[in-house]
Scaffold this motif. Sequence first.
Motif, short mmCIF file in Angstrom:
data_model
loop_
_atom_site.label_atom_id
_atom_site.label_comp_id
_atom_site.label_asym_id
_atom_site.label_seq_id
_atom_site.Cartn_x
_atom_site.Cartn_y
_atom_site.Cartn_z
N ALA A 1 0.83 -1.20 0.00
CA ALA A 1 0.00 0.00 0.00
C ALA A 1 0.86 1.25 0.00
O ALA A 1 0.58 2.22 -0.71
CB ALA A 1 -0.93 -0.01 1.21
N TYR A 2 1.94 1.24 0.76
CA TYR A 2 2.83 2.39 0.85
C TYR A 2 3.52 2.66 -0.49
O TYR A 2 3.71 3.82 -0.88
CB TYR A 2 3.87 2.17 1.94
CG TYR A 2 4.90 3.26 2.05
CD1 TYR A 2 4.57 4.48 2.61
CD2 TYR A 2 6.19 3.08 1.56
CE1 TYR A 2 5.51 5.49 2.72
CE2 TYR A 2 7.13 4.07 1.66
CZ TYR A 2 6.79 5.29 2.23
OH TYR A 2 7.72 6.28 2.32
N VAL A 3 3.86 1.62 -1.22
CA VAL A 3 4.60 1.79 -2.47
C VAL A 3 3.66 2.07 -3.64
O VAL A 3 3.91 2.97 -4.44
CB VAL A 3 5.47 0.54 -2.76
CG1 VAL A 3 6.04 0.58 -4.15
CG2 VAL A 3 6.57 0.44 -1.73
N PHE A 4 2.58 1.33 -3.76
CA PHE A 4 1.80 1.37 -5.00
C PHE A 4 0.59 2.29 -4.97
O PHE A 4 0.17 2.77 -6.02
CB PHE A 4 1.37 -0.05 -5.39
CG PHE A 4 2.52 -0.90 -5.81
CD1 PHE A 4 3.20 -0.64 -6.97
CD2 PHE A 4 2.93 -1.96 -5.02
CE1 PHE A 4 4.27 -1.42 -7.37
CE2 PHE A 4 3.99 -2.75 -5.40
CZ PHE A 4 4.68 -2.48 -6.58
N HIS B 1 -0.75 4.83 -8.07
CA HIS B 1 -2.05 4.70 -8.71
C HIS B 1 -2.88 5.97 -8.54
O HIS B 1 -3.61 6.36 -9.47
CB HIS B 1 -2.81 3.50 -8.14
CG HIS B 1 -2.23 2.19 -8.58
ND1 HIS B 1 -2.23 1.78 -9.88
CD2 HIS B 1 -1.62 1.21 -7.87
CE1 HIS B 1 -1.66 0.59 -9.97
NE2 HIS B 1 -1.26 0.22 -8.76
N ILE B 2 -2.79 6.62 -7.41
CA ILE B 2 -3.52 7.88 -7.22
C ILE B 2 -2.99 8.94 -8.18
O ILE B 2 -3.76 9.68 -8.79
CB ILE B 2 -3.42 8.34 -5.76
CG1 ILE B 2 -4.24 7.41 -4.87
CG2 ILE B 2 -3.89 9.78 -5.59
CD1 ILE B 2 -4.09 7.67 -3.39
N SER C 1 -7.28 14.52 -15.03
CA SER C 1 -6.98 15.91 -15.40
C SER C 1 -6.84 16.05 -16.92
O SER C 1 -7.26 17.05 -17.49
CB SER C 1 -5.72 16.40 -14.70
OG SER C 1 -4.60 15.69 -15.15
N GLN C 2 -6.28 15.04 -17.59
CA GLN C 2 -6.20 15.09 -19.04
C GLN C 2 -7.58 14.96 -19.66
O GLN C 2 -7.91 15.66 -20.61
CB GLN C 2 -5.30 13.98 -19.56
CG GLN C 2 -3.84 14.22 -19.33
CD GLN C 2 -2.99 13.05 -19.79
OE1 GLN C 2 -3.52 12.04 -20.27
NE2 GLN C 2 -1.68 13.17 -19.65
#
Length: 77
Positions: free
Chosen positions: A49-52, A56-57, A65-66
């Motif tokens: 969770a800390y890494v991925f 992803h967010i 935003s695009q």
Amino acid sequence: MDLKRIKDSIHFWYFQYLLVTCCYGLLPWEQCVINSIIFIVVAMVVYTAYVFIPIHIRLAFEFLSQMFGSYNSTASG
């Protein structure tokens, strides 16, 4: 008095943990193995969770935003 309540609370939550994981009736070495497996799994989930999750967010934010940025630029231009 507060120290006794904290100690009782820790004992209560540990007993609840033993009941939920069904470790209450196991031998001490079996409890150690099960607790080690649970600790390793939880550690791997937290690390993943800390890494991925931030990646992803960020990717989802860039995508949105695009998508909305191009929608606004074509509507106003």
